[in-house]
Design a protein around this motif. Structure first.
Motif, PDB file in Angstrom:
ATOM      1  N   THR A   1       8.991  27.438 119.520  1.00 26.08           N
ATOM      2  CA  THR A   1       9.441  28.761 119.939  1.00 26.08           C
ATOM      3  C   THR A   1       9.465  28.825 121.459  1.00 26.08           C
ATOM      4  O   THR A   1       9.028  27.902 122.154  1.00 26.08           O
ATOM      5  CB  THR A   1       8.547  29.869 119.348  1.00 26.08           C
ATOM      6  N   LEU A   2       9.996  29.918 121.989  1.00 27.32           N
ATOM      7  CA  LEU A   2      10.160  30.114 123.427  1.00 27.32           C
ATOM      8  C   LEU A   2       9.521  31.430 123.853  1.00 27.32           C
ATOM      9  O   LEU A   2       9.426  32.373 123.063  1.00 27.32           O
ATOM     10  CB  LEU A   2      11.644  30.132 123.797  1.00 27.32           C
ATOM     11  N   VAL A   3       9.134  31.492 125.132  1.00 28.00           N
ATOM     12  CA  VAL A   3       8.564  32.712 125.692  1.00 28.00           C
ATOM     13  C   VAL A   3       8.945  32.775 127.170  1.00 28.00           C
ATOM     14  O   VAL A   3       9.222  31.749 127.800  1.00 28.00           O
ATOM     15  CB  VAL A   3       7.022  32.729 125.510  1.00 28.00           C
ATOM     16  N   GLY A   4       8.999  33.969 127.735  1.00 33.60           N
ATOM     17  CA  GLY A   4       9.353  34.114 129.144  1.00 33.60           C
ATOM     18  C   GLY A   4      10.834  33.884 129.389  1.00 33.60           C
ATOM     19  O   GLY A   4      11.675  34.070 128.503  1.00 33.60           O
ATOM     20  N   ASP A   5      11.170  33.466 130.619  1.00 33.55           N
ATOM     21  CA  ASP A   5      12.574  33.281 130.988  1.00 33.55           C
ATOM     22  C   ASP A   5      13.286  32.267 130.100  1.00 33.55           C
ATOM     23  O   ASP A   5      14.505  32.331 129.939  1.00 33.55           O
ATOM     24  CB  ASP A   5      12.680  32.839 132.444  1.00 33.55           C
TER      25      ASP A   5
END
Length: 389
Positions: A278-282
């Motif tokens: 998964t991804l987080v932030g920019d």
């Protein structure tokens, strides 16, 4: 379940996520391409629910001690005469230099760190993710999180090419160290020519000033890690401008080894997760620097991701879905950056004149105060997360 979690990027989002994962009993590892924490950067705003995240981390008093103490934006003419000012102070929020905030987050975060390294490959299966690195031996992790910025390596490996997700917003920007004597203390001083802005940021609590450059342009092709090329592009855009203090600011900026340049862009994705990644932030939702919401979204998003994993007992299938549903409404709102770019970089001389007239109106400060009150009233409460029993 899923205790071993790799985070790519020792950023605001990455360190906040690692902090809360450790607090919830997970075992985070942070890999960072740079050889140490990145100390540079511009001022970032900690506001609304992000203030509460910082307070729950026990850092609010220290963040306030390091606040930049900037009063607002000042627009000047070629003779350095102020033609308009906008007071941007908000007692409910705190502006802090990015490097200062990252250092504080690192101090209170218990994690394993792999500095000077980067992810080369990700291969996931039903039981975990095999990660290969540029330098460290390959390792197995239960989950992988990309917190590695708009040009995310994790996003490229797990989701596809950058062009599918990054939307260019017609401008490029740069910032670097500057001679503090060129700007007024506690103000961001801006000078405009059509489609361009040169400015200097003077924090009341920091001796070092920052030079800013923004210019409107069609898409340019460049390597986002090639600093020499970045300096060439800014030199071409501003090198023939003799007005105001543009030449002096350009000279000091081009001499800074930590010179930073990039496109104004936004990341738009239908989903921030793919299996165990998964991804987080920019990396997931960059709203662009023009939004002023990067730190807020990073702090709140990382807090929610860690909390949802704890509440789901580490079950990523449940947690990633809940994280997306909980945080996406705020992302959608903050990606609507409104007139910010037109305010800072009018396209025409006529637009600059209109901007200056509007900025001089006393109504501007009142409108800003009303908008902040409405946002505070409509803000969703920040949940308290407890591990699943």
């Amino acid at each position: 379940m899923n205790e071993r979690i790799l985070i790519s990027g020792a950023s605001i989002a990455g360190l906040t996520l690692a902090h809360w994962l450790a607090r919830h009993g997970f075992k985070p590892t942070v890999v960072e391409r740079a050889p140490a924490l990145r100390s540079g950067g511009n001022g970032v705003d900690v506001r609304d629910n992000a203030v509460e995240v910082i307070e729950r981390m026990g850092l609010l008093s220290r963040v306030r001690e390091l606040a930049t103490d900037v009063h607002g934006m000042k627009f000047v003419d070629a003779d350095d005469r102020a033609v308009a000012r906008i007071d941007t102070r908000d007692p409910a929020s705190v502006e802090i230099m990015r490097g200062d905030l990252v250092a504080l987050l690192h101090e209170v975060t218990d994690a394993e760190y792999l500095f000077g390294d980067s992810i080369l490959g990700l291969r996931q299966d039903d039981d975990g993710v095999t990660v290969t690195f540029e330098h460290a031996p390959a390792r197995r992790f239960d989950l992988v999180v990309g917190a590695d910025g708009m040009h995310s390596n994790v996003r490229r490996l797990a989701f596809g090419t950058e062009e599918q997700f990054v939307q260019f917003k017609d401008h490029y920007f740069a910032f670097a160290d500057a001679d503090a004597s060129l700007g007024e203390d506690r103000w961001v001083t801006m000078f405009n020519t059509p489609g361009k802005m040169t400015g200097i940021y003077r924090s009341g609590n920091h001796a070092q000033a920052k030079a800013y450059f923004i210019f409107r342009s069609a898409p340019l092709k460049f390597d986002h890690r090639d600093v020499a090329e970045h300096k060439r592009l800014i030199g071409e855009a501003f090198g023939d401008d003799p007005s105001w203090r543009a030449a002096e600011l350009l000279d000091t900026a081009l001499a800074d080894p930590d010179f930073y340049f990039d496109a104004l862009g936004q990341v738009r994705m239908d989903s921030w997760s793919s299996g165990r990644i998964t991804l987080v932030g920019d990396a997931a939702w960059c709203a662009s620097p023009a939004s002023g919401a990067g730190a807020e979204l990073a702090l709140v998003g990382a807090y929610r991701l860690a909390g949802e994993l704890a509440a789901a007992g580490g079950d990523h299938r449940i947690a990633f879905t809940r994280y997306d549903l909980a945080h996406r409404p705020l992302v959608v709102k903050k990606q609507q950056i409104g007139p910010n770019v037109r305010l800072m970089v009018p396209k025409t001389e006529g637009g600059r004149c209109v901007r200056d007239v509007v900025a001089r109106l006393p109504l501007m400060k009142a409108i800003g105060a009303v908008e902040r009150r409405v946002q505070a009233r409509n803000a969703r409460p920040l949940p308290e997360y407890a591990p699943a029993r």
